[in-house]
Design a protein around this motif. Sequence first.
Motif, PDB file in Angstrom:
ATOM      1  N   GLY B  31       0.846  -1.201   0.000  1.00  0.00           N
ATOM      2  CA  GLY B  31       0.000   0.000   0.000  1.00  0.00           C
ATOM      3  C   GLY B  31       0.873   1.240   0.000  1.00  0.00           C
ATOM      4  O   GLY B  31       1.822   1.354   0.763  1.00  0.00           O
ATOM      5  N   LEU B  32       0.547   2.158  -0.903  1.00  0.00           N
ATOM      6  CA  LEU B  32       1.308   3.401  -0.977  1.00  0.00           C
ATOM      7  C   LEU B  32       0.382   4.511  -0.505  1.00  0.00           C
ATOM      8  O   LEU B  32      -0.611   4.835  -1.173  1.00  0.00           O
ATOM      9  N   ALA B  38       1.815  14.107  -2.313  1.00  0.00           N
ATOM     10  CA  ALA B  38       2.998  13.471  -1.713  1.00  0.00           C
ATOM     11  C   ALA B  38       3.874  12.810  -2.763  1.00  0.00           C
ATOM     12  O   ALA B  38       5.039  12.533  -2.519  1.00  0.00           O
ATOM     13  N   GLY B  39       3.288  12.539  -3.939  1.00  0.00           N
ATOM     14  CA  GLY B  39       4.063  11.922  -5.016  1.00  0.00           C
ATOM     15  C   GLY B  39       3.703  10.465  -5.258  1.00  0.00           C
ATOM     16  O   GLY B  39       4.467   9.747  -5.924  1.00  0.00           O
ATOM     17  N   LYS B  40       2.546  10.035  -4.733  1.00  0.00           N
ATOM     18  CA  LYS B  40       2.142   8.619  -4.892  1.00  0.00           C
ATOM     19  C   LYS B  40       1.966   8.272  -6.377  1.00  0.00           C
ATOM     20  O   LYS B  40       2.519   7.283  -6.859  1.00  0.00           O
ATOM     21  N   SER B  41       1.159   9.110  -7.070  1.00  0.00           N
ATOM     22  CA  SER B  41       0.886   8.814  -8.489  1.00  0.00           C
ATOM     23  C   SER B  41       2.160   8.917  -9.310  1.00  0.00           C
ATOM     24  O   SER B  41       2.385   8.115 -10.223  1.00  0.00           O
ATOM     25  N   THR B  42       3.001   9.907  -9.006  1.00  0.00           N
ATOM     26  CA  THR B  42       4.259  10.063  -9.746  1.00  0.00           C
ATOM     27  C   THR B  42       5.132   8.828  -9.543  1.00  0.00           C
ATOM     28  O   THR B  42       5.713   8.304 -10.505  1.00  0.00           O
ATOM     29  N   LEU B  43       5.205   8.370  -8.294  1.00  0.00           N
ATOM     30  CA  LEU B  43       6.018   7.180  -8.004  1.00  0.00           C
ATOM     31  C   LEU B  43       5.472   5.971  -8.762  1.00  0.00           C
ATOM     32  O   LEU B  43       6.225   5.191  -9.355  1.00  0.00           O
ATOM     33  N   THR B 179       1.925  -9.394  -7.143  1.00  0.00           N
ATOM     34  CA  THR B 179       2.219  -8.324  -6.176  1.00  0.00           C
ATOM     35  C   THR B 179       1.425  -7.079  -6.539  1.00  0.00           C
ATOM     36  O   THR B 179       1.855  -6.318  -7.411  1.00  0.00           O
ATOM     37  N   PRO B 180       0.286  -6.873  -5.914  1.00  0.00           N
ATOM     38  CA  PRO B 180      -0.428  -5.610  -6.183  1.00  0.00           C
ATOM     39  C   PRO B 180       0.203  -4.472  -5.385  1.00  0.00           C
ATOM     40  O   PRO B 180       0.567  -4.649  -4.234  1.00  0.00           O
ATOM     41  N   ILE B 181       0.349  -3.335  -6.040  1.00  0.00           N
ATOM     42  CA  ILE B 181       0.849  -2.126  -5.367  1.00  0.00           C
ATOM     43  C   ILE B 181      -0.254  -1.087  -5.482  1.00  0.00           C
ATOM     44  O   ILE B 181      -0.624  -0.693  -6.593  1.00  0.00           O
ATOM     45  N   ILE B 182      -0.800  -0.712  -4.330  1.00  0.00           N
ATOM     46  CA  ILE B 182      -2.023   0.097  -4.357  1.00  0.00           C
ATOM     47  C   ILE B 182      -1.753   1.457  -3.714  1.00  0.00           C
ATOM     48  O   ILE B 182      -1.339   1.533  -2.559  1.00  0.00           O
ATOM     49  N   ALA B 183      -1.988   2.504  -4.504  1.00  0.00           N
ATOM     50  CA  ALA B 183      -1.879   3.856  -3.956  1.00  0.00           C
ATOM     51  C   ALA B 183      -3.290   4.320  -3.626  1.00  0.00           C
ATOM     52  O   ALA B 183      -4.194   4.189  -4.458  1.00  0.00           O
ATOM     53  N   SER B 184      -3.471   4.805  -2.411  1.00  0.00           N
ATOM     54  CA  SER B 184      -4.823   5.217  -2.036  1.00  0.00           C
ATOM     55  C   SER B 184      -4.796   6.170  -0.852  1.00  0.00           C
ATOM     56  O   SER B 184      -3.842   6.207  -0.079  1.00  0.00           O
ATOM     57  N   HIS B 185      -5.896   6.929  -0.744  1.00  0.00           N
ATOM     58  CA  HIS B 185      -6.125   7.722   0.466  1.00  0.00           C
ATOM     59  C   HIS B 185      -6.957   6.924   1.451  1.00  0.00           C
ATOM     60  O   HIS B 185      -7.030   7.256   2.624  1.00  0.00           O
ATOM     61  N   ASN B 186      -7.634   5.909   0.914  1.00  0.00           N
ATOM     62  CA  ASN B 186      -8.567   5.155   1.743  1.00  0.00           C
ATOM     63  C   ASN B 186      -7.793   4.168   2.624  1.00  0.00           C
ATOM     64  O   ASN B 186      -7.617   2.998   2.307  1.00  0.00           O
ATOM     65  N   LEU B 187      -7.359   4.685   3.752  1.00  0.00           N
ATOM     66  CA  LEU B 187      -6.446   3.914   4.601  1.00  0.00           C
ATOM     67  C   LEU B 187      -7.126   2.702   5.226  1.00  0.00           C
ATOM     68  O   LEU B 187      -6.512   1.668   5.419  1.00  0.00           O
ATOM     69  N   ARG B 188      -8.421   2.833   5.492  1.00  0.00           N
ATOM     70  CA  ARG B 188      -9.126   1.696   6.102  1.00  0.00           C
ATOM     71  C   ARG B 188      -9.143   0.508   5.157  1.00  0.00           C
ATOM     72  O   ARG B 188      -9.007  -0.634   5.560  1.00  0.00           O
ATOM     73  N   ASP B 192      -7.066  -3.345   5.523  1.00  0.00           N
ATOM     74  CA  ASP B 192      -7.629  -4.698   5.421  1.00  0.00           C
ATOM     75  C   ASP B 192      -6.831  -5.582   4.468  1.00  0.00           C
ATOM     76  O   ASP B 192      -6.803  -6.786   4.606  1.00  0.00           O
ATOM     77  N   ILE B 193      -6.235  -4.965   3.471  1.00  0.00           N
ATOM     78  CA  ILE B 193      -5.688  -5.770   2.372  1.00  0.00           C
ATOM     79  C   ILE B 193      -4.160  -5.791   2.317  1.00  0.00           C
ATOM     80  O   ILE B 193      -3.575  -6.784   1.865  1.00  0.00           O
ATOM     81  N   CYS B 194      -3.516  -4.706   2.780  1.00  0.00           N
ATOM     82  CA  CYS B 194      -2.070  -4.581   2.550  1.00  0.00           C
ATOM     83  C   CYS B 194      -1.230  -5.325   3.585  1.00  0.00           C
ATOM     84  O   CYS B 194      -1.575  -5.399   4.755  1.00  0.00           O
ATOM     85  N   ASP B 195      -0.111  -5.828   3.081  1.00  0.00           N
ATOM     86  CA  ASP B 195       0.875  -6.443   3.980  1.00  0.00           C
ATOM     87  C   ASP B 195       1.953  -5.414   4.319  1.00  0.00           C
ATOM     88  O   ASP B 195       2.457  -5.374   5.423  1.00  0.00           O
ATOM     89  N   TYR B 196       2.291  -4.639   3.333  1.00  0.00           N
ATOM     90  CA  TYR B 196       3.344  -3.645   3.523  1.00  0.00           C
ATOM     91  C   TYR B 196       2.771  -2.262   3.214  1.00  0.00           C
ATOM     92  O   TYR B 196       1.883  -2.106   2.380  1.00  0.00           O
ATOM     93  N   ILE B 197       3.337  -1.275   3.848  1.00  0.00           N
ATOM     94  CA  ILE B 197       2.887   0.100   3.626  1.00  0.00           C
ATOM     95  C   ILE B 197       4.101   0.988   3.385  1.00  0.00           C
ATOM     96  O   ILE B 197       5.119   0.892   4.078  1.00  0.00           O
ATOM     97  N   GLY B 198       3.972   1.829   2.378  1.00  0.00           N
ATOM     98  CA  GLY B 198       4.978   2.876   2.158  1.00  0.00           C
ATOM     99  C   GLY B 198       4.280   4.195   2.385  1.00  0.00           C
ATOM    100  O   GLY B 198       3.246   4.463   1.767  1.00  0.00           O
ATOM    101  N   LEU B 199       4.823   4.999   3.268  1.00  0.00           N
ATOM    102  CA  LEU B 199       4.174   6.265   3.596  1.00  0.00           C
ATOM    103  C   LEU B 199       4.992   7.409   2.995  1.00  0.00           C
ATOM    104  O   LEU B 199       6.150   7.623   3.347  1.00  0.00           O
TER     105      LEU B 199
END
Lengths: 674, 300
Positions: B31-32, B38-43, B179-188, B192-199
């Motif tokens: 999860g990103l 912050a640069g999520k979409s750019t990353l 390996t799904p990499i998901i950028a979102s504002h919806n933290l909740r 539920d789904i992410c194993d790893y988080i990049g903030l």
Amino acid sequence: MKSKIFFSKFRSGIFRRELWMGALALLVFFLVLPVSTLMKVELWAEQLNQGMKLWEIQQNYAGMLSFNNLGLLIVTFVSAAVFGITGFAYLHNQRQVDFYYSQPVGRRELFTSRAVVAVLYYVVPYVLNLVLALVIGLAKGVCTSRAFSMAGLAFVHNILLFVIAYMLSVIAMELTGRIFVGILGSATLLLYGWGICYTLMGYIGRNFVTFDPRSVKWLEWIGHLSPVYWGVSDYRNYTSAFTGKSIHVSGFILSMLFLVLVGAATTVLAYFLNKIRKAESANHSMAFPKIGTVIKFAIVIPASLLVGVFTDTFTYQRRFTWTICGIVFSAILLNGIMEIIYHMDFRRVLRHKLQLLLMVCASVAVACIFQFDLFHYDSYLPEREEIADVSVGMDFTQYATTIYADGIYTMAKEYMQEQTSLGNTDIVYAMLQQVVGQQRDIGEEKASVDLKIMDICYKLTNGRRVYRSYQVDPADIQMAFSRIYEMTGVREAAFPVLKADPERVKDIQLCYFSEYMQVATKQSPDRIKLLKAYQQDLVEMSGEALTTEAPIASLNFTYGENEEAYQGCMIFPENKRTLACLKELGYTVEAQIKDKQVELIEIEDYRDDNPVLKSITDAETIDKILPNLVLSECGTIWQQYENNVYVNMSIRTEKGYIVRTSCYFRKGSVPNLD
Amino acid sequence: MIEINNLCKGFGDIQAVSGVTMEIKQGCVFGLVGTNGAGKSTLLRMLAGIIQPDEGSIRIGGQPVYEHAEIKREIFYISDDAFFFPNSKPVDMMQYYSHIYENFDRDQFLSMLRKFGLDANRRINTFSKGMKKQLSVLLGVCANTRYLLCDETFDGLDPVMRQAVKSIFASEIINREFTPIIASHNLRELEDICDYIGLLHEGGILLSEDLEDMKFHIHKLQCVLPEEALEMELLREMDVLHYEKSGSLLLVTARGTKTEILDCVARRNPIFSEVIPLTLEEIFISETEVAGYEVKNILL
């Protein structure tokens, strides 16, 4: 192998999605080739009964499939621009850029696939409709091997033009990031050279009285920066070249090679830009912001100069002040528009004032160069020792004429200039000094109707050729020219009929007092005798006679297999052999107008504000007037006429009917009409 | 594994991504998250090979991504506002992607379309925003790539569909290398789904950790201590991210395991103490607050 299959599938996907391009191209080519050909051929078939020859129809048909069909050129450029803009419009849309660039398809493949599909959508409809047009020609019996070869050459030429125009549109799309800026950019790249050429021609034509288009060949090269200019000039050149007898194959091949080089260069540039263009450039006016300033200078300076030319033409006295006003105003306006486009913000309209100042100064400086002739274009006269040879071209008749010589039709003046070689003699240089010296004051002292054009080509010792087109008063150079006329080769250049082979002459027509009479037919041996007599007269005629005598009739010689003609060959009173020969054939041409039976002379005098109209029937008055008249159909530039006095004569012919013909009064010989 | 090393990207004067270094392990859901801009979409776009980094590198299996078709065959990117061909239908997109991605599973796609209630022959431009998102996810999953990059993909989905997509992701992770990499504002949702988080924050990475580790090492403490001096001592001892006092109740968000925090507070003989785990949203707020992104700085 796997990769090849992948890209073949990828391209076929694009091919299917862009099917509209093919449909559009198919429709327009259908209208431009089979439909218009069918309509024209049927029209010509009707004209066949009205004197049109089969070879003319075949030639016209071949032209329809090649360089005489402007529709083909329009379709080529429009389709190139439309395909280029729509094919690469994705570069201006962030969603689409993300879509395509995220896929495992390199930019190279994206570029290549789209370019290949665009070329196919141009070529396939072109070929299909060309075949259809050829079938129509075969069915109608007008298709010759020449039509096939010309259609093939035009096909190759048009494909190359398409590639160049397409790649330029693609480059415009790659340099920009907004679709409307891309469209403007595409139009600019397609027409830029033409615009520069047109602008400079405007300034040169307006400011230089001795301007000769051949002296500014570099302008043509600037024009060639635009494929549209290129296409139009090629079509014009090849139409005349291919319809004449001499096909300039080597010139055509060279031109094609050059097109190939330009096509390759534009393709490489488009490919390179596609490779380095940043994906994030979408929705920004300029994809490469650093070149924005260069582009602004390259557009604002010539565009403001162009507006300056137009501003000048709208003013009554054509004052230079108005040109400057037009330049300054348009430079400010264009700079503002470009800044708004670059930043999509109206508040930026007056940004970069220093750049604006530089652009205004540059434009005004260019206008001043032309206005004040800072490079001494009009007063140019090489030093005597620099001149290797001089050639001269003049129209001897009142009006510019076209002649048939060496297998093609050309302007009489141009032909004469090409053929003459006056050398570097005292008399020639003295005449040039006199002519050049007069140019500064020309137009102020003499009425333009009295001035005639004398084209001069200076062949310099360093191999360079410099062309000038001088305005001269024939009266001023009459003596000098009569001596030049007698130099070797000048009379042959002035009268190409001297080179005509008498054995190939078919018909001869006499034009005498507005009547056209066939004096010798193709069966008659007299035609050879008459041409030989006329040629002999011309050879013996002195320069003095040419420049002082007024012609009294003219001959038209029909010549060769395609019945080309030497027209308007003037008969002078001194041409005794010709007059005698005509008399033998039963056509009496009097050496003087006064010998004709003139029944009525109508004079319209517009020299004053109150025109005078007068009809004269009195025989005594008519006899007094006649020696002062010159037939307008036989006028030469050496005669001085009263330009605002028109004369119509009614003459009773030997057969008893009346013919009307128009004349001019010799200068200063208009009788008192009160 | 995706290795991101000192990645930088600027747009004019704006530095969108600045010195990001992290690793994304194979077979996890990454999860990103980050603040706006912050640069999520750019990353994500750099990960997809769309834009070229100014500095640094992104390597998958040791190979750079940008303009590397072979590596990109392992990546499917679903943008925030996905593009479909004009007047196209789901089957048309299936056709297209099956040319692009050689492992695209047409049968699975058609089967999933039916399950999601999407008509394979209806024009996509008549779909709702949510239906288009569903279609994008299905195309992405059926492309059978190793990495699926989703930019705000869950935002337009209703709760049932979100759950369905999560199930698909879980199933794909079990069945293949995915390996799904998901950028979102919806933290909740990510929680539920992410194993790893990049903030991410202001172009830089604040933390990149296993979500469970993250939760294991940050907690919220509620306690009542007998003396105010002990409270100050406690705050000094702990790695405090945020604290506030409500009457005699001290609320502290601090780094550390539950045991470490409890030990620390136990030494001060609390009248009352309780350690509770933080939600991802609370971790996000706490971490960004430390970095200067505080609600009170935004609200006037």
